[in-house]
Design an enzyme around this catalytic site. Structure first.
Site, mmCIF file in Angstrom:
data_model
loop_
_atom_site.group_PDB
_atom_site.id
_atom_site.type_symbol
_atom_site.label_atom_id
_atom_site.label_comp_id
_atom_site.label_asym_id
_atom_site.label_seq_id
_atom_site.Cartn_x
_atom_site.Cartn_y
_atom_site.Cartn_z
ATOM 1 C CG ASP A 1 -8.764 -11.437 4.005
ATOM 2 O OD1 ASP A 1 -8.454 -10.612 4.896
ATOM 3 O OD2 ASP A 1 -9.914 -11.569 3.566
ATOM 4 C CE1 TYR B 1 -9.292 4.184 8.514
ATOM 5 C CE2 TYR B 1 -9.584 6.495 9.082
ATOM 6 C CZ TYR B 1 -8.751 5.427 8.780
ATOM 7 O OH TYR B 1 -7.386 5.607 8.774
ATOM 8 C CG ASP C 1 -1.145 -5.414 0.734
ATOM 9 O OD1 ASP C 1 -2.268 -5.634 0.239
ATOM 10 O OD2 ASP C 1 -0.737 -4.273 1.005
ATOM 11 N N GLY D 1 0.812 -1.214 0.000
ATOM 12 C CA GLY D 1 0.000 0.000 0.000
ATOM 13 C C GLY D 1 0.850 1.270 0.000
ATOM 14 C CG LEU E 1 -6.930 18.986 -1.220
ATOM 15 C CD1 LEU E 1 -8.176 19.466 -1.951
ATOM 16 C CD2 LEU E 1 -6.454 20.042 -0.222
ATOM 17 N N GLY F 1 -19.275 16.594 8.197
ATOM 18 C CA GLY F 1 -18.314 15.881 9.040
ATOM 19 C C GLY F 1 -16.916 16.466 9.023
ATOM 20 C CE LYS G 1 -6.725 3.174 11.070
ATOM 21 N NZ LYS G 1 -5.805 2.078 10.791
ATOM 22 C CB SER H 1 -6.069 8.125 11.839
ATOM 23 O OG SER H 1 -6.649 9.223 11.199
ATOM 24 N NE ARG I 1 -8.803 18.182 7.364
ATOM 25 C CZ ARG I 1 -9.808 18.999 7.680
ATOM 26 N NH1 ARG I 1 -9.568 20.183 8.219
ATOM 27 N NH2 ARG I 1 -11.066 18.622 7.480
ATOM 28 C CG ASN J 1 -7.153 0.651 -1.466
ATOM 29 O OD1 ASN J 1 -7.765 0.839 -2.523
ATOM 30 N ND2 ASN J 1 -6.755 1.652 -0.688
HETATM 31 P P1 NAD Z 1 -3.485 1.682 1.626
HETATM 32 O O1 NAD Z 1 -4.876 1.262 1.326
HETATM 33 O O2 NAD Z 1 -2.635 2.156 0.505
HETATM 34 O O3 NAD Z 1 -2.699 0.487 2.355
HETATM 35 C C1 NAD Z 1 -3.330 -0.459 3.164
HETATM 36 C C2 NAD Z 1 -2.957 -1.838 2.625
HETATM 37 O O4 NAD Z 1 -3.549 -2.846 3.445
HETATM 38 C C3 NAD Z 1 -3.454 -2.056 1.194
HETATM 39 O O5 NAD Z 1 -2.362 -2.413 0.367
HETATM 40 C C4 NAD Z 1 -4.477 -3.176 1.316
HETATM 41 O O6 NAD Z 1 -4.464 -4.012 0.186
HETATM 42 C C5 NAD Z 1 -4.023 -3.879 2.597
HETATM 43 N N1 NAD Z 1 -5.105 -4.557 3.314
HETATM 44 C C6 NAD Z 1 -6.285 -4.037 3.735
HETATM 45 N N2 NAD Z 1 -7.011 -4.977 4.364
HETATM 46 C C7 NAD Z 1 -6.283 -6.128 4.332
HETATM 47 C C8 NAD Z 1 -6.509 -7.441 4.803
HETATM 48 N N3 NAD Z 1 -7.657 -7.793 5.404
HETATM 49 N N4 NAD Z 1 -5.541 -8.368 4.616
HETATM 50 C C9 NAD Z 1 -4.373 -8.046 3.996
HETATM 51 N N5 NAD Z 1 -4.115 -6.807 3.526
HETATM 52 C C10 NAD Z 1 -5.067 -5.864 3.674
HETATM 53 O O7 NAD Z 1 -3.559 2.774 2.778
HETATM 54 P P2 NAD Z 1 -2.423 3.707 3.395
HETATM 55 O O8 NAD Z 1 -2.762 5.103 3.042
HETATM 56 O O9 NAD Z 1 -1.091 3.184 3.075
HETATM 57 O O10 NAD Z 1 -2.752 3.520 4.923
HETATM 58 C C11 NAD Z 1 -2.017 2.639 5.753
HETATM 59 C C12 NAD Z 1 -2.570 2.715 7.148
HETATM 60 O O11 NAD Z 1 -2.478 4.043 7.628
HETATM 61 C C13 NAD Z 1 -4.036 2.314 7.301
HETATM 62 O O12 NAD Z 1 -4.185 1.611 8.510
HETATM 63 C C14 NAD Z 1 -4.754 3.639 7.369
HETATM 64 O O13 NAD Z 1 -5.960 3.539 8.066
HETATM 65 C C15 NAD Z 1 -3.739 4.476 8.118
HETATM 66 N N6 NAD Z 1 -3.869 5.916 7.876
HETATM 67 C C16 NAD Z 1 -3.834 6.385 6.596
HETATM 68 C C17 NAD Z 1 -3.973 7.744 6.361
HETATM 69 C C18 NAD Z 1 -4.005 8.297 4.955
HETATM 70 O O14 NAD Z 1 -4.555 9.380 4.752
HETATM 71 N N7 NAD Z 1 -3.418 7.619 3.959
HETATM 72 C C19 NAD Z 1 -4.101 8.629 7.442
HETATM 73 C C20 NAD Z 1 -4.102 8.116 8.741
HETATM 74 C C21 NAD Z 1 -3.984 6.749 8.938
HETATM 75 C C1 WQD Z 2 -8.528 17.548 3.353
HETATM 76 C C2 WQD Z 2 -9.211 18.891 3.166
HETATM 77 C C3 WQD Z 2 -11.567 18.709 2.710
HETATM 78 C C4 WQD Z 2 -11.219 16.756 -1.167
HETATM 79 C C5 WQD Z 2 -8.901 12.151 5.875
HETATM 80 C C6 WQD Z 2 -9.470 11.235 6.902
HETATM 81 C C7 WQD Z 2 -8.538 11.121 8.076
HETATM 82 C C8 WQD Z 2 -7.153 10.708 7.602
HETATM 83 C C9 WQD Z 2 -6.647 11.607 6.534
HETATM 84 C C10 WQD Z 2 -7.060 8.308 7.599
HETATM 85 C C11 WQD Z 2 -10.579 18.954 3.853
HETATM 86 C C12 WQD Z 2 -10.836 19.311 1.535
HETATM 87 C C13 WQD Z 2 -10.921 17.363 0.037
HETATM 88 C C14 WQD Z 2 -11.825 17.537 -2.195
HETATM 89 C C15 WQD Z 2 -11.748 19.447 -0.733
HETATM 90 N N1 WQD Z 2 -7.173 9.413 6.994
HETATM 91 N N2 WQD Z 2 -11.168 18.678 0.244
HETATM 92 N N3 WQD Z 2 -12.051 18.855 -1.927
HETATM 93 O O1 WQD Z 2 -10.730 14.661 5.607
HETATM 94 O O2 WQD Z 2 -8.653 15.867 6.472
HETATM 95 O O3 WQD Z 2 -8.724 13.419 6.452
HETATM 96 O O4 WQD Z 2 -7.616 11.662 5.460
HETATM 97 O O5 WQD Z 2 -6.947 8.102 8.761
HETATM 98 O O6 WQD Z 2 -9.077 10.172 8.918
HETATM 99 O O7 WQD Z 2 -10.730 11.770 7.336
HETATM 100 O O8 WQD Z 2 -8.531 14.582 4.319
HETATM 101 O O9 WQD Z 2 -7.819 14.906 2.001
HETATM 102 O O10 WQD Z 2 -10.210 14.250 2.450
HETATM 103 O O11 WQD Z 2 -9.456 16.519 3.038
HETATM 104 O O12 WQD Z 2 -11.972 20.638 -0.563
HETATM 105 O O13 WQD Z 2 -12.145 17.036 -3.287
HETATM 106 O O14 WQD Z 2 -9.470 19.060 1.758
HETATM 107 O O15 WQD Z 2 -12.797 19.350 2.907
HETATM 108 O O16 WQD Z 2 -10.725 20.255 4.317
HETATM 109 P P1 WQD Z 2 -9.272 14.723 5.753
HETATM 110 P P2 WQD Z 2 -9.011 14.994 2.877
#
Ligand code: NAD
Ligand code: WQD
Length: 338
Positions: free
Chosen positions: A59, A151, A32, A11, A201, A298, A155, A126, A232, A36
């Site tokens: 999985d 979601y 993995d 990922g 975004l 939200g 966490k 997160s 943000r 996704n």
């Molecule tokens: P991502 O979707 O790119 O990576 C997650 C990976 O986990 C994917 O490759 C998916 O295939 C794998 N996966 C999901 N469910 C699985 C399962 N049941 N078995 C095996 N593999 C599985 O997401 P990411 O952005 O790299 O996020 C990684 C972690 O960070 C996640 O836990 C996410 O919630 C957390 N996180 C992400 C963000 C963000 O904005 N990207 C922000 C805060 C927290």
């Molecule tokens: C950022 C800003 C939107 C898209 C999310 C999850 C959070 C964490 C990080 C996993 C906001 C604005 C967005 C668009 C816009 N993920 N926006 N137009 O919502 O801060 O956080 O990702 O843990 O849990 O909620 O991120 O990138 O969606 O939005 O104006 O098409 O951009 O309103 O202000 P967010 P985001």
């Protein structure tokens, strides 16, 4: 040097973290199921590091399969658990799927860790666990509010399970609360390529500029912020990856004071949506087709971190700002093969 199991290693954040771990001499193994992500990310890792990584397509909700994996791998020093579903909107529509995937997978990995004596565990949390935070910047002591989505709740639940386990077993846990990860590796060999449509975004901006979507909507410009749009804390994925590698080394070297610690991972700078768009236009030289639309239900008005604890304890010094995020995300968008 250590052997690290990275779940979700194909990922977005997992693949960048593997690069950071390999670059500092750690051995890595990935699980993995590609729900996704794409297996091609491993080829990107190889181009950057020259090293092969084995991914086990399992999985993590399949308990017997996870158990069998751990039976064959009893020499793991630390686990970084990224694997989860992460689309906030999807989790509102399919809460049960989110609870099942994110909680079951965590429990199965923890069972495997217990069975094979793994003592060091890093959890992808997160900033969403803070909900509608009122005092900014957010520190690790800021109160957790109600989760805004299933979601977010997964966490909070994950953190609670891990806190209890760290109290009652000999597991050491770090929960890393990411703010808004974005950007791509500067080599453009890896970046963000989800199977679900991008809703965050930065990919919305780059996909719009690349002509993959018609326009970008700014969700509200009538908030009580300096330009009316939401604020943000965008953190470059390479800085985030380095924080994970430092976290592994922190636990392996026994630097933790307690068996459960939390770290904020953001860069402490609030950037508005309109400022992010301006940064993109500046570094790409392209005019973005965007309109101002209604608020997104939200959305938190403004949130950014205080990351002093990660700086002081982990020795983490993020190097990149919003311009680097936008230029690497754009380079990746232009080049990405999948
Ligand atoms: P991502 O979707 O790119 O990576 C997650 C990976 O986990 C994917 O490759 C998916 O295939 C794998 N996966 C999901 N469910 C699985 C399962 N049941 N078995 C095996 N593999 C599985 O997401 P990411 O952005 O790299 O996020 C990684 C972690 O960070 C996640 O836990 C996410 O919630 C957390 N996180 C992400 C963000 C963000 O904005 N990207 C922000 C805060 C927290
Ligand atoms: C950022 C800003 C939107 C898209 C999310 C999850 C959070 C964490 C990080 C996993 C906001 C604005 C967005 C668009 C816009 N993920 N926006 N137009 O919502 O801060 O956080 O990702 O843990 O849990 O909620 O991120 O990138 O969606 O939005 O104006 O098409 O951009 O309103 O202000 P967010 P985001």
């Amino acid at each position: 040097m250590s052997k690290v199991l990275v779940t979700g290693g194909c990922g977005y954040i997992g693949s960048h973290t593997i690069v950071s771990l390999l670059s500092e001499g750690h051995e890595v193994i990935s699980i993995d199921n590609l729900t996704n992500s794409y297996i091609e990310s491993l080829a990107g890792i190889k181009k950057i590091t020259g090293q092969d990584v084995i991914n086990h397509n399992i999985d993590l909700c399949d308990g017997p399969a996870v158990d069998a994996f751990f039976s064959q791998h009893d020499d793991i020093d630390a686990i970084i658990h990224f694997a989860a579903l992460k689309a906030v909107g999807e989790s509102v529509k399919e809460p049960l799927r989110y609870f099942q995937n994110n909680v079951d997978s965590l429990l199965h990995v923890l069972k495997g860790a217990e069975k094979t004596g793994v003592k060091n565990f890093i959890f992808s949390s997160s900033c969403t666990v803070y909900g509608q935070a009122t005092d900014l910047p957010v520190t690790e002591d800021t109160e957790m509010k109600e989760a805004e989505s299933p979601y977010g709740r997964t966490k909070q639940i994950g953190e609670q399970i891990l806190k209890d386990l760290s109290t009652h077993t000999d597991l050491n846990v770090l929960s890393l609360r990411y703010f808004n990860p974005a950007g791509a590796h500067p080599t453009t060999h890896i970046g963000e390529s989800a199977r679900t449509p991008a809703l965050n975004l930065v990919p919305v901006i780059t996909e719009t500029a690349a002509g993959k979507r018609k326009e970008c909507t700014v969700f509200g410009a009538d908030y009580d912020t300096r330009d009316g749009s939401c604020i943000r804390d965008y953190i470059h994925v390479v800085d985030l990856a380095d924080a994970h590698r430092l976290s592994v080394e922190y636990l392996l070297n026994g630097k933790n004071d307690s068996s459960y610690e939390v770290f904020n991972l953001g860069i402490g700078e609030g950037v508005s949506v309109l400022e992010a768009i301006s940064a993109f236009e500046k570094v790409s030289g392209k005019k973005l087709n965007y309109t101002i639309g209604p608020r997104r239900p939200g959305d938190v008005i403004a949130i950014y971190s205080n990351y002093k604890k990660a700086k002081d304890r982990l020795g983490w010094n993020p190097k990149y700002g919003v311009d680097d995020i936008m230029s690497t995300a754009w380079d990746w968008e232009v080049k990405r093969p999948y």
